[in-house]
Design an enzyme around this catalytic site. Structure first.
Site, PDB file in Angstrom:
ATOM      1  N   TRP A 140      74.338   0.275  20.910  1.00 55.07           N
ATOM      2  CA  TRP A 140      74.385  -1.172  21.119  1.00 55.07           C
ATOM      3  C   TRP A 140      73.594  -1.831  20.007  1.00 55.07           C
ATOM      4  O   TRP A 140      72.495  -1.372  19.654  1.00 55.07           O
ATOM      5  CB  TRP A 140      73.787  -1.580  22.468  1.00 55.07           C
ATOM      6  CG  TRP A 140      73.735  -3.082  22.614  1.00 55.07           C
ATOM      7  CD1 TRP A 140      74.737  -3.889  23.033  1.00 55.07           C
ATOM      8  CD2 TRP A 140      72.622  -3.946  22.291  1.00 55.07           C
ATOM      9  NE1 TRP A 140      74.335  -5.205  23.001  1.00 55.07           N
ATOM     10  CE2 TRP A 140      73.044  -5.272  22.538  1.00 55.07           C
ATOM     11  CE3 TRP A 140      71.336  -3.730  21.800  1.00 55.07           C
ATOM     12  CZ2 TRP A 140      72.210  -6.367  22.340  1.00 55.07           C
ATOM     13  CZ3 TRP A 140      70.499  -4.828  21.587  1.00 55.07           C
ATOM     14  CH2 TRP A 140      70.941  -6.134  21.870  1.00 55.07           C
ATOM     15  N   GLU A 189      78.929  -0.103  22.888  1.00 53.48           N
ATOM     16  CA  GLU A 189      78.728  -1.097  23.953  1.00 53.48           C
ATOM     17  C   GLU A 189      78.868  -2.526  23.430  1.00 53.48           C
ATOM     18  O   GLU A 189      78.190  -2.914  22.475  1.00 53.48           O
ATOM     19  CB  GLU A 189      77.339  -0.910  24.568  1.00 53.48           C
ATOM     20  CG  GLU A 189      76.998  -1.914  25.653  1.00 53.48           C
ATOM     21  CD  GLU A 189      75.603  -1.714  26.199  1.00 53.48           C
ATOM     22  OE1 GLU A 189      75.172  -2.537  27.026  1.00 53.48           O
ATOM     23  OE2 GLU A 189      74.928  -0.741  25.797  1.00 53.48           O
ATOM     24  N   LYS A 233      79.000  -6.876  23.999  1.00 56.57           N
ATOM     25  CA  LYS A 233      78.192  -7.907  24.644  1.00 56.57           C
ATOM     26  C   LYS A 233      78.945  -9.229  24.535  1.00 56.57           C
ATOM     27  O   LYS A 233      79.698  -9.448  23.579  1.00 56.57           O
ATOM     28  CB  LYS A 233      76.819  -8.010  23.980  1.00 56.57           C
ATOM     29  CG  LYS A 233      75.744  -8.723  24.813  1.00 56.57           C
ATOM     30  CD  LYS A 233      74.392  -8.574  24.139  1.00 56.57           C
ATOM     31  CE  LYS A 233      73.268  -9.289  24.886  1.00 56.57           C
ATOM     32  NZ  LYS A 233      72.905  -8.625  26.140  1.00 56.57           N
ATOM     33  N   HIS A 281      77.207   0.692  32.442  1.00 56.18           N
ATOM     34  CA  HIS A 281      75.821   0.256  32.597  1.00 56.18           C
ATOM     35  C   HIS A 281      75.787  -0.757  33.737  1.00 56.18           C
ATOM     36  O   HIS A 281      76.415  -1.822  33.650  1.00 56.18           O
ATOM     37  CB  HIS A 281      75.303  -0.393  31.313  1.00 56.18           C
ATOM     38  CG  HIS A 281      74.793   0.589  30.312  1.00 56.18           C
ATOM     39  ND1 HIS A 281      74.086   0.225  29.187  1.00 56.18           N
ATOM     40  CD2 HIS A 281      74.866   1.945  30.277  1.00 56.18           C
ATOM     41  CE1 HIS A 281      73.759   1.309  28.495  1.00 56.18           C
ATOM     42  NE2 HIS A 281      74.227   2.357  29.140  1.00 56.18           N
ATOM     43  N   ASP A 319      74.384 -14.021  30.267  1.00 54.12           N
ATOM     44  CA  ASP A 319      74.425 -12.605  29.952  1.00 54.12           C
ATOM     45  C   ASP A 319      73.042 -11.989  30.108  1.00 54.12           C
ATOM     46  O   ASP A 319      72.347 -11.717  29.137  1.00 54.12           O
ATOM     47  CB  ASP A 319      74.925 -12.471  28.512  1.00 54.12           C
ATOM     48  CG  ASP A 319      75.287 -11.051  28.148  1.00 54.12           C
ATOM     49  OD1 ASP A 319      75.108 -10.174  28.991  1.00 54.12           O
ATOM     50  OD2 ASP A 319      75.740 -10.843  27.027  1.00 54.12           O
ATOM     51  N   ASP A 367      70.070  -9.391  32.427  1.00 56.34           N
ATOM     52  CA  ASP A 367      69.905  -8.019  32.910  1.00 56.34           C
ATOM     53  C   ASP A 367      68.975  -7.998  34.115  1.00 56.34           C
ATOM     54  O   ASP A 367      67.893  -7.426  34.073  1.00 56.34           O
ATOM     55  CB  ASP A 367      69.342  -7.134  31.796  1.00 56.34           C
ATOM     56  CG  ASP A 367      70.342  -6.891  30.688  1.00 56.34           C
ATOM     57  OD1 ASP A 367      71.207  -6.012  30.858  1.00 56.34           O
ATOM     58  OD2 ASP A 367      70.268  -7.580  29.660  1.00 56.34           O
ATOM     59  N   ASP A 427      70.852  -0.367  33.747  1.00 53.48           N
ATOM     60  CA  ASP A 427      70.424  -1.102  32.549  1.00 53.48           C
ATOM     61  C   ASP A 427      69.986  -2.499  32.947  1.00 53.48           C
ATOM     62  O   ASP A 427      70.771  -3.439  32.948  1.00 53.48           O
ATOM     63  CB  ASP A 427      71.552  -1.166  31.521  1.00 53.48           C
ATOM     64  CG  ASP A 427      71.100  -1.809  30.207  1.00 53.48           C
ATOM     65  OD1 ASP A 427      69.927  -2.192  30.111  1.00 53.48           O
ATOM     66  OD2 ASP A 427      71.931  -1.939  29.298  1.00 53.48           O
TER      67      ASP A 427
END
Length: 425
Positions: A191, A232, A234, A292, A300, A302, A332
């Site tokens: 990533w 990965e 995004k 993940h 966006d 986590d 994640d």
């Protein structure tokens, strides 16, 4: 104190629930056996706010930000491993650990990332081996002076690009060493934070550079018995609000062309976009994927994983289509505003509950209704299944696995805070 359930009441509830599920054609013992074979890859970076052990303290411009300052943050790799030991002791099953490259044991040496070697991870390999766990790995393409502009593998400066290519090559070799040492393939996931804060004129040039860099990274073939490569995407991030170079479409195309894993992070898509609908389409064309599990909130982000409709939908998609051997599952998220050890436990237990719920679904019955065109009964049964006594099976499974049942695990977390975390300066 949080309630500690009586063993006899757990067994009684399980017996009743087992009979209920049997009426739907579901074998609860078989479901628990399958659940016990599923390994979730815990992510090291929840434990210390994505800090690592290089001495880097700033992630400005990297798309990474952990908020909060809950007491007890680990200061060393040994303390982080101790916190992981506590978290894993509260979660049923045998799992894995997902490491960032910046978490190596550098013994005070000034080693830049393009010079990382497998020897820096010996302590992690020994720890994993002692617990019968596998390891996964990630190049750390952020929190570094050469990532300060939010560009790494797609940087316009060929020297900076080459530095990150070398780091990713080193990471693949480290992952392969881990896989060979532990007898289970290491998933090495790339990533990068690359992107434009404001509207770009030339997206194509940066994406061409990224594709060329990835080609260089993956040029050396590695035995998939030791290492599996993943990329990965995004949606957007800090300093890449207007354009992410490694978008979903970019990595989907790249993974398909090169037959590597694509990584879907649940929090990396638009709030109205669901990963559960992507899995079957992707696995028609790729052998395996990486998931993940995080939780996006408004943007966006986590956040700590919880037992949401989408998490259940994803696990249902995996189980219904017999994808358990083709999907690699990892956590994640990073939250420094709550107990960091508890965050691991909350997220992993939520995911395991969702997997159990999927494993307990009377899928053959539902599939037959769908094949017969009886959509009324299919919808009705899908609703009825939601209220079946899954929690009684979960409690019994935890008891059988010798981990705390219900909220009792919080008692151990509170004691660990008092005995360990709050004593750290």
């Amino acid at each position: 104190m949080f309630p500690v359930l009586n063993d006899s009441s757990i067994e009684k509830s399980y017996g009743n629930a087992r009979e209920v599920y049997a009426q739907y054609g579901v074998d609860t013992e078989a479901a628990m056996k399958k659940l016990a074979a599923i390994a979730i890859s815990f992510h090291c970076w929840q434990g210390d706010d994505v800090g690592g052990f290089e001495g880097q303290t700033s992630f400005e411009g990297s798309g990474i930000a952990a908020t909060g300052n809950y007491p007890g943050k680990p200061r060393t790799a040994d303390e982080l491993r101790a916190d992981l030991d506590k978290a894993l002791s509260l979660v049923p099953g045998t799992h894995r650990l997902n490491l960032q490259a910046s978490y190596g044991d550098f013994a005070g040496k000034n080693v830049d990332r393009n010079e990382y070697q497998p020897e820096f991870y010996t302590a992690w390999i020994d720890w994993a081996k002692s617990k019968g766990m596998g390891l996964d790995f990630n190049p750390t393409c952020f929190g570094h002076p050469k990532a300060s502009t939010s560009f790494t593998l797609s940087h316009s400066d060929s020297g900076i690009r080459q530095f990150w290519v070398e780091h990713c090559i080193a990471s693949r070799k480290i992952g392969a060493h881990m896989g060979k040492s532990l007898g289970t393939p290491c998933v090495t996931n790339i990533w990068i934070p690359d992107g434009f804060k404001d509207i770009p004129v030339d997206r194509m040039a940066a994406r061409k550079r990224l594709a060329n860099s990835l080609d260089a990274v993956l040029a050396e073939k590695i035995d998939p018995a030791y290492n599996l490569d993943a990329v990965e995407s995004k949606l957007f991030g800090i300093a890449s609000e207007s354009c992410v170079i490694g978008s979903h479409e970019f990595y989907m195309g790249y993974a398909l062309r090169n037959n590597i894993l694509v990584c879907y992070d649940i929090g990396h898509f638009h709030p109205t976009e669901v990963v559960s609908d992507k899995i079957s389409s992707t696995l028609l064309f790729l052998n395996e994927i990486l998931l993940h599990f995080s939780r996006g909130v408004r943007w966006d982000s986590d956040h700590v994983l919880t037992y949401t409709d989408e998490v259940r939908a994803i696990t249902e998609e995996i189980v219904r289509n017999d994808f358990l051997n083709r999907v690699h599952i990892s956590l994640d998220f990073f939250d420094a505003s709550i107990n960091r050890v508890a965050a691991w436990v909350i997220g992993s237990r939520a995911l395991l509950k969702a997997l159990l719920h999927a494993l307990l679904e009377p899928t053959p019955m539902l599939r037959k209704l769908e094949e017969d065109g009886d959509n009324t009964s299919r919808l009705a049964m899908l609703e009825e299944v939601k209220a079946l006594p899954m929690s009684s099976i979960w409690d019994y499974y935890c008891m059988r696995q010798n981990v705390p049942v219900g909220a009792a695990w919080l008692n151990e977390i509170k004691q660990y805070e008092t005995d360990v975390l709050f004593k750290r300066s």
